[in-house]
Design a protein around this motif. Structure first.
Motif, PDB file in Angstrom:
ATOM      1  N   GLN A 201      25.531  43.047  32.834  1.00 28.15           N
ATOM      2  CA  GLN A 201      24.964  42.728  34.163  1.00 28.15           C
ATOM      3  C   GLN A 201      25.996  42.565  35.278  1.00 28.15           C
ATOM      4  O   GLN A 201      25.628  42.613  36.445  1.00 28.15           O
ATOM      5  N   TYR A 202      27.250  42.373  34.917  1.00 31.10           N
ATOM      6  CA  TYR A 202      28.247  42.161  35.969  1.00 31.10           C
ATOM      7  C   TYR A 202      29.511  42.960  35.686  1.00 31.10           C
ATOM      8  O   TYR A 202      30.092  42.875  34.605  1.00 31.10           O
ATOM      9  N   PRO A 207      27.136  42.463  40.591  1.00 27.98           N
ATOM     10  CA  PRO A 207      25.949  42.750  39.789  1.00 27.98           C
ATOM     11  C   PRO A 207      25.606  44.243  39.808  1.00 27.98           C
ATOM     12  O   PRO A 207      26.039  44.989  40.692  1.00 27.98           O
ATOM     13  N   VAL A 208      24.831  44.639  38.819  1.00 30.99           N
ATOM     14  CA  VAL A 208      24.506  46.052  38.642  1.00 30.99           C
ATOM     15  C   VAL A 208      23.949  46.672  39.923  1.00 30.99           C
ATOM     16  O   VAL A 208      24.331  47.776  40.304  1.00 30.99           O
ATOM     17  N   GLY A 268      32.954  33.649  32.232  1.00 29.54           N
ATOM     18  CA  GLY A 268      33.382  34.458  33.363  1.00 29.54           C
ATOM     19  C   GLY A 268      33.952  35.792  32.906  1.00 29.54           C
ATOM     20  O   GLY A 268      34.130  36.040  31.710  1.00 29.54           O
ATOM     21  N   HIS A 269      34.237  36.659  33.859  1.00 31.75           N
ATOM     22  CA  HIS A 269      34.865  37.949  33.545  1.00 31.75           C
ATOM     23  C   HIS A 269      36.133  37.717  32.736  1.00 31.75           C
ATOM     24  O   HIS A 269      36.384  38.359  31.730  1.00 31.75           O
ATOM     25  N   LEU A 276      31.258  32.175  40.482  1.00 33.85           N
ATOM     26  CA  LEU A 276      30.525  31.714  41.662  1.00 33.85           C
ATOM     27  C   LEU A 276      29.468  32.702  42.159  1.00 33.85           C
ATOM     28  O   LEU A 276      28.723  32.410  43.072  1.00 33.85           O
ATOM     29  N   TYR A 277      29.455  33.877  41.555  1.00 29.63           N
ATOM     30  CA  TYR A 277      28.528  34.928  41.979  1.00 29.63           C
ATOM     31  C   TYR A 277      27.165  34.815  41.300  1.00 29.63           C
ATOM     32  O   TYR A 277      26.301  35.655  41.478  1.00 29.63           O
TER      33      TYR A 277
END
Lengths: 344, 327
Positions: A201-202, A207-208, A268-269, A276-277
């Motif tokens: 999804q990210y 986001p996609v 997170g990534h 925060l996104y």
């Protein structure tokens, strides 16, 4: 349920918004099949947690990308392979390496930058390689490894050795040229590769809907006359069965498949990403579908005694504790000139 | 010993190595049915079939990467770039993958691959088709960079490159394909990393590779009329560089001109100049001279193109400066 507001035409990627199947019927399985898969997923989860802890203690440096939440994809997919088959993965590849047979000791020691790491402290988190298990690497340039996977598959076709290559990447890789060219040539030359898009999804924090005009990545296969599949990645048995179909196609007909597995990363990534996104609610909603919890519940349903599951979990804890201790106690890396040019 | 063309020498090298080793194959645009954009693979499809002479669509990053993956698991690919200008869209595969997998895997996987094709300016093909990219590749540890100037070197070095266990960037001279040279018969290999004295002389050392060797030989002929004897040193491979041979020559002559067809800034000649000053400072009787192309994208018009590239008279002038015969 988290829903998009009327003023926001783009849905937040909640399970209800992005999952492929509406019905959620459990797939027939046995404790003998699911038990080892659950064990692998749990070991990967614990290994990732241990590495996060070591990172926060400053014992692991650089970038550290965790796969927590997505374990069912690498474990289920790799379970569909024969031992000689190849796996090519990204920089988020600790789980894929473990699932292919690389030990937690070798992986964690590598993350610690130790001489006993699988690549002697030369690669770190993003560059795990293991010839003994045909794990052809973790690559840090997004999408650049897709042609490499096609190349391993090309070699299998050239030698007619009936091996299959699995190539893992995220949906973020589907926008770069390496993916497009790898896909195109695999289709043209009918290379026995299964291209597995782990759509979490990210793409980092994007986001996609902000990176793809067509959000169904598997549709790219249509333009190349390639077989495709698309399904949810929270049931490890389903992942195994569906990837097995693509593996069988590759092995018997040589034809590639593009598979999109819808999943979600809980962390997170990388360790430096505060996330925060997206909202906590969104993440919590996905955590309710945690593939590990799902598999554990299913194990009880198919008759594995609770005591056996606990014993398995204790065994995993001991394995990861041992691997952490091994990494901590191992000697520092000490060689950086030996592997630049192969002599002789 | 037969006098054959540079093109034919490359063709012979590939055929001989493919006969010798079933793991060797050629992949690239137009290498098969078209017989090669520059006809280097002429007739090879008929001999080796589509299994081993593989026409690729226009996807340099894709097929260069397929070569890297195939090399990882034991094949020995020869990847032809129609020109090295197009290697720039595959440079991720060459620099990030081919050059690093041996190191990233701590020696578990090595990449026996040859990336070959023509480089350097041809004639009036404009800025995007006229680049000399050897300095880009010579910068990268994990690669070998080979630039033969003659048919004999082309054959012997290509055979060695194909047998090498490392990625080799093998840049052919686009304007040298028709040039001829005496080529020894049979299985003669030239080691990578060994330079060659193309002309012996005692007054000054000219260091040049690929097409610029020919320019230097022409300049040397002209200078000989004035009694100036140039030694032309052709390193043949830029990485690894035969520093010893260059140092030996400059120690003898005391003067050095480095001639390259590429751009001046961070060009490979700067590295040669560094090595020469480091090892020959006491022997040098004059500052090291460099002759390069002008620091501009290549123009199309013939007169401008000639002006931009190093010509014989530019080399002659540099030699005279190094001999304090001209300012």
């Amino acid at each position: 349920m988290v829903t998009a507001s009327a003023s926001d035409p783009k849905p937040v990627p909640t399970p209800d918004n992005v999952r492929v199947e509406d019905d959620d019927q459990p797939i027939a399985t046995t404790a003998a099949e699911l038990g080892p898969l659950y064990r692998q997923m749990l070991a990967i989860r614990r290994m990732e947690e241990a590495s996060a802890k070591a990172y926060s203690q400053g014992k692991i440096g650089g970038f550290l990308h965790l796969i927590i939440g997505q374990e069912a994809v690498c474990v289920g997919a790799t379970a569909a392979l024969e031992k000689d088959d190849y796996v090519v993965a990204t920089y988020r590849e600790h789980g894929h390496a473990y699932a292919k047979g690389v030990s937690a000791r070798a992986i964690l020691a590598e993350l610690y930058g130790k001489k006993t790491g699988c690549v002697k402290g030369l690669g770190g988190s993003m560059h795990i390689f293991d010839k003994a298990t045909n794990f052809l690497g973790g690559y840090g340039i997004v999408g650049g490894h897709v042609p490499i996977a096609a190349g391993a598959a090309f070699a299998s076709k050239y030698r007619d050795d009936k091996r299959v290559t699995l190539c893992f990447f995220g949906e973020g890789a589907s926008t770069i040229g390496g993916f497009a060219e790898g896909l195109s040539l695999a289709a043209l030359w009918k290379l026995p590769v299964v291209l597995i898009c782990e759509n979490n999804q990210y793409s980092m924090g994007t986001p996609v809907y902000r990176s793809l005009a067509v959000e169904d990545v598997s549709l790219r296969a249509v333009a190349h006359g390639m077989a495709r599949d698309r399904f949810d990645g929270d049931d490890v048995v389903k992942v195994k069965q569906r990837i097995a179909e693509a593996v069988e196609r590759a092995r018997t007909t040589g034809e590639p498949t593009l598979v999109e597995v819808v999943t979600y990363r809980f962390r997170g990534h990388s360790m430096s990403d505060p996330g925060l996104y997206r909202t906590k609610d969104e993440v919590e909603e996905w955590k309710r579908r945690d593939p590990l919890n799902r598999s554990r519940a299913r194990l009880l349903e198919v008759g594995m005694p609770e005591a056996d599951i606990v014993a398995l979990e204790d065994d995993v804890r001991a394995e990861i504790e041992d691997a952490v201790k091994f990494a901590e106690d191992s000697p520092a890396a000490d060689e950086y000139k030996k592997y630049v040019i192969k002599e002789g | 010993m037969a006098v054959i063309s540079y093109r034919e020498a490359l063709n012979q090298a590939m055929r001989e190595e493919m006969e010798r080793d079933a793991n060797v194959f050629v992949m690239g645009e137009e290498v098969g049915h078209y017989n090669g954009a520059y006809k280097v693979t002429q007739g090879m499809l008929q001999r080796f079939s589509e299994r081993r002479i593989i026409d690729a669509p226009i996807a340099e990053m894709g097929f260069a990467g397929i070569g890297v993956g195939a090399a990882m698991v034991g094949l020995r690919p020869i990847i032809e770039f129609m020109t090295f200008n197009f290697s720039l869209v595959a440079i991720d595969q060459i620099v990030n993958n081919a050059a690093k997998i041996y190191q990233m895997s701590a020696g578990q996987f090595h990449i026996p691959i040859v990336f070959r094709g023509p480089g350097g300016p041809a004639v009036q093909v404009g800025s995007q088709h006229s680049q000399s990219l050897e300095s880009f590749y010579a910068h990268v540890p994990g690669l070998k960079v080979v630039m033969p100037s003659t048919a004999a070197d082309a054959k012997g070095l290509l055979k060695t490159a194909i047998r090498d266990d490392n990625p080799v960037v093998f840049i052919e001279g686009e304007t040298l394909y028709n040039s001829t040279w005496e080529v020894p018969d049979g299985d003669v290999l030239i080691p990578i990393g060994k330079g060659d004295i193309k002309r012996a002389g005692s007054d000054i050392t000219l260091v040049a590779w690929s097409k610029m060797v020919w320019t230097c030989l022409d300049a040397a002929k002209e200078l000989a009329k004035d009694g100036i004897e140039c030694e032309v040193v052709d390193p043949r491979t830029l990485r690894p560089l035969d520093v010893d041979l260059i140092v030996e020559s400059v120690t003898k002559t005391g003067r050095c001109v480095i001639v390259e067809i590429g751009w001046p800034v961070a060009g490979f000649g700067a590295e040669v100049a560094y090595q020469v000053q480091k090892h020959c400072l006491d022997a040098l009787d004059a500052p090291i001279e460099r002759v390069t192309s002008e620091d501009v994208p290549m123009p199309y018009a013939k007169n401008l193109e000639d002006e931009v590239q190093p010509q014989v008279h530019d080399v002659v002038a540099a030699v005279k400066r190094a001999l304090y015969l001209e300012a």
